[in-house]
Design an enzyme around this catalytic site. Structure first.
Site, PDB file in Angstrom:
ATOM      1  N   TRP A   1      -5.673   8.787  -3.014  1.00  0.00           N
ATOM      2  CA  TRP A   1      -6.866   9.452  -2.487  1.00  0.00           C
ATOM      3  C   TRP A   1      -7.802   9.982  -3.573  1.00  0.00           C
ATOM      4  O   TRP A   1      -8.751  10.715  -3.270  1.00  0.00           O
ATOM      5  CB  TRP A   1      -6.524  10.597  -1.535  1.00  0.00           C
ATOM      6  CG  TRP A   1      -5.389  10.356  -0.594  1.00  0.00           C
ATOM      7  CD1 TRP A   1      -5.079   9.179   0.035  1.00  0.00           C
ATOM      8  CD2 TRP A   1      -4.421  11.304  -0.167  1.00  0.00           C
ATOM      9  NE1 TRP A   1      -3.974   9.338   0.822  1.00  0.00           N
ATOM     10  CE2 TRP A   1      -3.540  10.635   0.718  1.00  0.00           C
ATOM     11  CE3 TRP A   1      -4.200  12.650  -0.429  1.00  0.00           C
ATOM     12  CZ2 TRP A   1      -2.463  11.278   1.331  1.00  0.00           C
ATOM     13  CZ3 TRP A   1      -3.130  13.277   0.177  1.00  0.00           C
ATOM     14  CH2 TRP A   1      -2.282  12.602   1.050  1.00  0.00           C
TER      15      TRP A   1
ATOM     16  N   ASP B   1      -9.812   9.035   2.937  1.00  0.00           N
ATOM     17  CA  ASP B   1     -10.003   7.983   3.923  1.00  0.00           C
ATOM     18  C   ASP B   1     -11.462   7.858   4.354  1.00  0.00           C
ATOM     19  O   ASP B   1     -12.164   8.864   4.541  1.00  0.00           O
ATOM     20  CB  ASP B   1      -9.150   8.248   5.161  1.00  0.00           C
ATOM     21  CG  ASP B   1      -7.670   8.008   4.913  1.00  0.00           C
ATOM     22  OD1 ASP B   1      -7.304   7.682   3.775  1.00  0.00           O
ATOM     23  OD2 ASP B   1      -6.887   8.164   5.871  1.00  0.00           O
TER      24      ASP B   1
ATOM     25  N   LYS C   1       0.875  -1.179   0.000  1.00  0.00           N
ATOM     26  CA  LYS C   1       0.000   0.000   0.000  1.00  0.00           C
ATOM     27  C   LYS C   1       0.905   1.219   0.000  1.00  0.00           C
ATOM     28  O   LYS C   1       1.742   1.384   0.892  1.00  0.00           O
ATOM     29  CB  LYS C   1      -0.904   0.003   1.226  1.00  0.00           C
ATOM     30  CG  LYS C   1      -1.775   1.262   1.335  1.00  0.00           C
ATOM     31  CD  LYS C   1      -2.616   1.249   2.610  1.00  0.00           C
ATOM     32  CE  LYS C   1      -3.355   2.572   2.800  1.00  0.00           C
ATOM     33  NZ  LYS C   1      -4.151   2.608   4.048  1.00  0.00           N
TER      34      LYS C   1
ATOM     35  N   ASP D   1       1.109   5.240   0.012  1.00  0.00           N
ATOM     36  CA  ASP D   1       0.337   6.438   0.360  1.00  0.00           C
ATOM     37  C   ASP D   1       0.889   7.681  -0.339  1.00  0.00           C
ATOM     38  O   ASP D   1       1.839   7.614  -1.131  1.00  0.00           O
ATOM     39  CB  ASP D   1       0.315   6.605   1.877  1.00  0.00           C
ATOM     40  CG  ASP D   1      -1.051   7.012   2.414  1.00  0.00           C
ATOM     41  OD1 ASP D   1      -1.788   7.704   1.690  1.00  0.00           O
ATOM     42  OD2 ASP D   1      -1.364   6.641   3.556  1.00  0.00           O
TER      43      ASP D   1
END
Length: 405
Positions: free
Chosen positions: A204, A225, A168, A170
């Site tokens: 995002w 999120d 993952k 970010d």
């Protein structure tokens, strides 16, 4: 006056908007990154959406190797692993704040004293896969460990040497550089690392990664999120649905991890949550404490029939095909000429909801058998032209329709 929005008009508007976004977004991609072919990422993973568990939604930074081991044990002992929940994913805060003298990431000694390689060996011994977290920035989002920006090659090789199966990645603390530049660097590093690693882009949705993510990663976040509320969950579902046409085997839209079992929603709302994620071909990553799953939570996340919709080999994400007031019809094709249908009531009162064949892609004269995926029964009545069911507040009905010839 209520206005019915047909699948055709809505799809036309959506497609027009996405075409404009694609033109704008791709103009930012540098010429040396050839993002119009799949050969940048060729790891042969993600033929269906990933299933597993992630530490962040429940534990945040409060993780250690014992929690990860116990979670792996729980996925096996509860039978969740047999249903497909294979990835055990460590999120942020697992590493020391400083790299070692060779420039490599180092597991935090106070919480992961055995190291990540030993942990991966343990998880693999259970027949599961281990995932890890990093960031396309100088620090991760917690700022408690380094990011991988500028260290992509060494970090990819380190992850591969540890036996990592999932990354993952970010998007925090990146100095303002574009994700369309930063993310492909890690893609190429992973491809050179010598081990297939599922690559999850946690961008995002800022620069519409659905439009460029398929050549770069195996999944891409389309939203910010999630939190454990109805409003947060349903808004993430809305944002994710816009990009339905861009999901396909090898690359999936990701509206964030599951909140089912964390306590902030009702059972019916969690059923809606799981149903939308499943029919949307979203990753099914459990976000609660897998070591202490309640009976109600298990009934939701272990629903084999709903999981089968998510894991269907055709790999087509469902869309909203009709919206009237507080209710919606979602539908998408499955293999063997079947259709998955979700009747969703976002309002405060029970209401009858009708799925019309011309909305969901069935010839109006076709007769179908309907399987109710939450009541686990095949309805006695056969349906021609439409199907109507009464749906409670913040609840849904989910069916698989099979034509009768």
């Amino acid at each position: 006056m209520e206005v019915s929005v047909s699948s055709y008009s809505f799809a036309w508007v959506t497609s027009s908007i996405l075409l404009l976004l694609m033109l704008l977004t791709t103009s930012f991609v540098s010429s040396h990154d050839t993002l119009n072919t799949r050969n940048l990422l060729g790891n042969a993973l993600a033929s269906t959406p990933p299933m597993g568990w992630n530490s962040w939604n429940h534990f945040n930074c409060m993780i250690d190797e014992n929690i990860i081991k116990q979670t792996a044990d729980a996925l096996v002992s509860t039978g969740l692993a047999r249903l497909g929940y294979k990835y055990v994913n460590i999120d942020d805060c697992w590493a020391e704040i400083s790299r070692n003298d060779k420039g490599a990431l180092v597991a935090k000694k106070s919480t992961f004293p055995s190291g990540i390689k030993a942990l991966a060996d343990y998880v693999h011994s259970k027949g599961l896969k281990l995932g890890i977290y990093s960031d396309a920035g100088f620090y991760t989002c917690s700022k408690k460990m380094p990011g991988s920006l500028g260290h992509e090659e060494i970090d990819a090789k380190t992850f591969a040497s540890w036996g990592i199966d999932y990354l993952k990645y970010d998007n925090c603390n990146n100095g303002g550089s574009r994700p369309t530049i930063r993310y492909p660097v890690m893609t190429r590093a992973l491809m050179r690392a010598g081990r297939p690693i599922f690559f999850s882009l946690c961008e995002w949705g800022d620069m519409h990664p659905a439009l460029w993510g398929y050549t770069v990663g195996n999944s891409w976040r389309t939203t910010n999120d999630i939190s454990d509320t109805w409003e947060s969950m349903i808004s993430r579902a809305d944002q994710n649905e816009v990009y339905a046409d861009f999901a396909r085997p090898g690359g999936w839209n990701d509206p964030d991890m599951l909140e089912v079992g964390n306590g902030g929603m009702t059972k019916d709302e969690y059923i809606v949550h799981f149903s939308i994620w499943a029919i949307s071909k979203s990753p099914l990553l459990i976000g609660c404490d897998a070591r202490n799953i309640s009976k109600h939570t298990m009934q939701i996340i272990a629903n084999k029939e709903v999981i089968q919709v998510n894991q269907d080999k055709l790999g087509v994400q469902a869309k909203k095909v009709r919206m009237e007031g507080d209710w919606e019809v979602w539908a998408g094709p499955l293999s063997y000429y079947r259709i998955a249908v979700l009747l969703l009531n976002r309002g405060s009162l029970p209401t009858p909801i009708t799925a019309h064949w011309d909305d969901i892609g069935i010839t109006p004269t076709t007769t179908v058998v309907a399987r109710d995926l939450w009541d686990h029964k095949t309805l006695k009545t056969k349906f021609t032209g439409n199907l109507t069911a009464t749906v409670g507040s913040h609840a849904c009905k989910m069916f698989v329709l099979k034509p009768v010839y």
